[in-house]
Motif scaffolding. Sequence first.
Motif, PDB file in Angstrom:
ATOM      1  N   TRP A   1      -7.443  -2.566  -8.519  1.00 62.87           N
ATOM      2  CA  TRP A   1      -6.506  -3.628  -8.156  1.00 62.87           C
ATOM      3  C   TRP A   1      -7.280  -4.780  -7.523  1.00 62.87           C
ATOM      4  N   VAL A   2      -7.118  -5.944  -8.125  1.00 65.88           N
ATOM      5  CA  VAL A   2      -7.846  -7.134  -7.685  1.00 65.88           C
ATOM      6  C   VAL A   2      -6.848  -8.182  -7.207  1.00 65.88           C
ATOM      7  N   GLN A   3      -7.102  -8.707  -6.013  1.00 64.23           N
ATOM      8  CA  GLN A   3      -6.248  -9.755  -5.469  1.00 64.23           C
ATOM      9  C   GLN A   3      -6.983 -11.095  -5.529  1.00 64.23           C
ATOM     10  N   LEU A   4      -6.302 -12.118  -6.033  1.00 62.30           N
ATOM     11  CA  LEU A   4      -6.847 -13.462  -6.085  1.00 62.30           C
ATOM     12  C   LEU A   4      -5.945 -14.395  -5.288  1.00 62.30           C
ATOM     13  N   ARG A   5      -6.547 -15.424  -4.724  1.00 63.14           N
ATOM     14  CA  ARG A   5      -5.777 -16.428  -3.982  1.00 63.14           C
ATOM     15  C   ARG A   5      -6.111 -17.791  -4.582  1.00 63.14           C
ATOM     16  N   VAL A   6      -5.074 -18.518  -5.037  1.00 61.86           N
ATOM     17  CA  VAL A   6      -5.277 -19.764  -5.787  1.00 61.86           C
ATOM     18  C   VAL A   6      -4.312 -20.841  -5.305  1.00 61.86           C
ATOM     19  N   ARG A   7      -4.605 -22.092  -5.743  1.00 63.84           N
ATOM     20  CA  ARG A   7      -3.648 -23.172  -5.513  1.00 63.84           C
ATOM     21  C   ARG A   7      -2.530 -23.102  -6.547  1.00 63.84           C
ATOM     22  N   THR A   8      -2.937 -22.944  -7.818  1.00 68.72           N
ATOM     23  CA  THR A   8      -1.968 -22.764  -8.897  1.00 68.72           C
ATOM     24  C   THR A   8      -2.494 -21.675  -9.829  1.00 68.72           C
ATOM     25  N   PRO A   9      -1.626 -20.837 -10.388  1.00 67.24           N
ATOM     26  CA  PRO A   9      -2.088 -19.762 -11.282  1.00 67.24           C
ATOM     27  C   PRO A   9      -2.872 -20.271 -12.490  1.00 67.24           C
ATOM     28  N   GLU A  10      -2.594 -21.497 -12.932  1.00 69.64           N
ATOM     29  CA  GLU A  10      -3.290 -22.054 -14.091  1.00 69.64           C
ATOM     30  C   GLU A  10      -4.799 -22.109 -13.875  1.00 69.64           C
ATOM     31  N   GLU A  11      -5.212 -22.186 -12.612  1.00 72.38           N
ATOM     32  CA  GLU A  11      -6.642 -22.280 -12.301  1.00 72.38           C
ATOM     33  C   GLU A  11      -7.426 -21.079 -12.813  1.00 72.38           C
ATOM     34  N   VAL A  12      -6.786 -19.908 -12.848  1.00 75.02           N
ATOM     35  CA  VAL A  12      -7.517 -18.695 -13.220  1.00 75.02           C
ATOM     36  C   VAL A  12      -7.072 -18.134 -14.569  1.00 75.02           C
ATOM     37  N   LEU A  13      -6.287 -18.904 -15.311  1.00 71.98           N
ATOM     38  CA  LEU A  13      -5.807 -18.414 -16.602  1.00 71.98           C
ATOM     39  C   LEU A  13      -6.968 -18.101 -17.542  1.00 71.98           C
ATOM     40  N   SER A  14      -7.906 -19.035 -17.675  1.00 71.49           N
ATOM     41  CA  SER A  14      -9.041 -18.816 -18.584  1.00 71.49           C
ATOM     42  C   SER A  14      -9.915 -17.661 -18.117  1.00 71.49           C
ATOM     43  N   LEU A  15     -10.045 -17.497 -16.803  1.00 71.10           N
ATOM     44  CA  LEU A  15     -10.828 -16.385 -16.259  1.00 71.10           C
ATOM     45  C   LEU A  15     -10.192 -15.052 -16.638  1.00 71.10           C
ATOM     46  N   ILE A  16      -8.885 -14.943 -16.456  1.00 72.88           N
ATOM     47  CA  ILE A  16      -8.173 -13.702 -16.776  1.00 72.88           C
ATOM     48  C   ILE A  16      -8.266 -13.398 -18.266  1.00 72.88           C
ATOM     49  N   LEU A  17      -8.094 -14.421 -19.099  1.00 75.44           N
ATOM     50  CA  LEU A  17      -8.172 -14.223 -20.552  1.00 75.44           C
ATOM     51  C   LEU A  17      -9.574 -13.778 -20.965  1.00 75.44           C
ATOM     52  N   SER A  18     -10.594 -14.228 -20.222  1.00 78.90           N
ATOM     53  CA  SER A  18     -11.966 -13.844 -20.585  1.00 78.90           C
ATOM     54  C   SER A  18     -12.220 -12.356 -20.386  1.00 78.90           C
ATOM     55  N   TRP A  19     -11.405 -11.706 -19.556  1.00 81.63           N
ATOM     56  CA  TRP A  19     -11.559 -10.263 -19.338  1.00 81.63           C
ATOM     57  C   TRP A  19     -10.767  -9.441 -20.355  1.00 81.63           C
ATOM     58  N   GLY A  20     -10.024 -10.120 -21.219  1.00 80.43           N
ATOM     59  CA  GLY A  20      -9.351  -9.461 -22.331  1.00 80.43           C
ATOM     60  C   GLY A  20      -8.388  -8.359 -21.924  1.00 80.43           C
ATOM     61  N   GLY A  21      -8.365  -7.307 -22.754  1.00 82.57           N
ATOM     62  CA  GLY A  21      -7.426  -6.216 -22.537  1.00 82.57           C
ATOM     63  C   GLY A  21      -7.788  -5.296 -21.394  1.00 82.57           C
ATOM     64  N   ASP A  22      -8.907  -5.552 -20.721  1.00 81.91           N
ATOM     65  CA  ASP A  22      -9.305  -4.719 -19.586  1.00 81.91           C
ATOM     66  C   ASP A  22      -8.593  -5.110 -18.300  1.00 81.91           C
ATOM     67  N   VAL A  23      -7.776  -6.176 -18.364  1.00 83.93           N
ATOM     68  CA  VAL A  23      -7.082  -6.653 -17.165  1.00 83.93           C
ATOM     69  C   VAL A  23      -5.610  -6.912 -17.494  1.00 83.93           C
ATOM     70  N   GLU A  24      -4.741  -6.524 -16.565  1.00 83.90           N
ATOM     71  CA  GLU A  24      -3.301  -6.792 -16.699  1.00 83.90           C
ATOM     72  C   GLU A  24      -2.816  -7.512 -15.453  1.00 83.90           C
ATOM     73  N   VAL A  25      -2.112  -8.617 -15.643  1.00 82.99           N
ATOM     74  CA  VAL A  25      -1.515  -9.341 -14.513  1.00 82.99           C
ATOM     75  C   VAL A  25      -0.282  -8.579 -14.047  1.00 82.99           C
ATOM     76  N   MET A  26      -0.252  -8.228 -12.767  1.00 79.83           N
ATOM     77  CA  MET A  26       0.882  -7.509 -12.204  1.00 79.83           C
ATOM     78  C   MET A  26       1.861  -8.466 -11.507  1.00 79.83           C
ATOM     79  N   GLU A  27       1.322  -9.443 -10.810  1.00 76.40           N
ATOM     80  CA  GLU A  27       2.132 -10.460 -10.123  1.00 76.40           C
ATOM     81  C   GLU A  27       1.343 -11.768 -10.140  1.00 76.40           C
ATOM     82  N   PRO A  28       2.063 -12.907 -10.245  1.00 79.24           N
ATOM     83  CA  PRO A  28       3.516 -13.093 -10.389  1.00 79.24           C
ATOM     84  C   PRO A  28       3.952 -12.955 -11.845  1.00 79.24           C
ATOM     85  N   GLU A  29       5.209 -12.813 -12.057  1.00 82.24           N
ATOM     86  CA  GLU A  29       5.756 -12.640 -13.396  1.00 82.24           C
ATOM     87  C   GLU A  29       5.521 -13.881 -14.263  1.00 82.24           C
ATOM     88  N   SER A  30       5.542 -15.056 -13.617  1.00 80.48           N
ATOM     89  CA  SER A  30       5.333 -16.300 -14.371  1.00 80.48           C
ATOM     90  C   SER A  30       3.951 -16.319 -15.023  1.00 80.48           C
TER      91      SER A  30
END
Length: 315
Positions: free
Chosen positions: A270-299
């Motif tokens: 479980w990894v916690q990130l703190r951001v100004r807007t979720p869009e900031e880390v969208l490309s980072l999350i996508l780069s980890w592919g199917g090895d990562v699942e966003v749990m929160e927030p639903e948006s």
Amino acid sequence: MNKTDRHLAILLELQRSKVVKAEDLASLFETSVRTIYRDIQALSEMGIPVFGAPGQGYSLMEGYFLPPIGFSAEEAVALLMGADFIEQRLDGDYASVAKAVKSKIEAVLPETVREESIRVRETMRLLSAGEPRTGLHEKERLRLVRRAILERRKISFSYKKKTPEADGNRESVREVEPYGLAFVQGNWTLIGHCGLRQDIRHFRLSRMAELVALDTPFAMPDGFNLNHYRPQDDRNEHIWLRANPEIADKIAESGQFYIESAEEREDGLWVQLRVRTPEEVLSLILSWGGDVEVMEPESLRSRVREEAEKMFKRY
């Protein structure tokens, strides 16, 4: 630091600065003011022309310089690698100076020290994420911004943000009082007062266009010191990811300052990130592919799903 090393260090500090207070020297060398008084007395007895002015501090006689100082192999490596960094990352004015500095340092080194420094440098290499060197266009922007800072002139440029503003626009024209430059995670960033936002803002040089130095002068704010400046942390949104524990090293090595914590549980990492807007880390999350699942927030879960669907349609 022993007494002899401290005496040399004090002398170098006096040569570097016009006037230095005993209290500042004591703080710098982590000793008492009384010890600094004794050190200054010892330097005077050696024939070093040190002068003291009550309430002001100590200074060297004008025109006094230390004789050439020899470098150890480790000191030579530090200087040469520093010059390598400047050559790679600063604009052309300093790149040519860095080459000249390296030639001069290597020329004055004794043969044994030079050979040892070469051997050590062959075992190390400066690398960074992304481009191995600062690009030519960015170097030109760096040169212009650096000169504007020194000349205290405002600059104007078109700036493209990574994420759109509330009105949907990503690009805007800014007029900025440039205070300083910082090299952050492989990118040059300008810190300055933005006329549009009426506050201190940060701008990546790589996202600038139509950059010009204006004839409008500005005054640096009283007390502003780039080395002491710390931006306000306005990352108020939290994101939770569940990751495959097998990529724990990959996540840790990404060096992302967004990451607050990582905890291995029974159902994954479980990894916690703190951001100004979720869009900031969208490309980072996508780069980890199917090895990562966003749990929160639903948006953000929905946003990742949308991007995944777009990718699926393309393939």
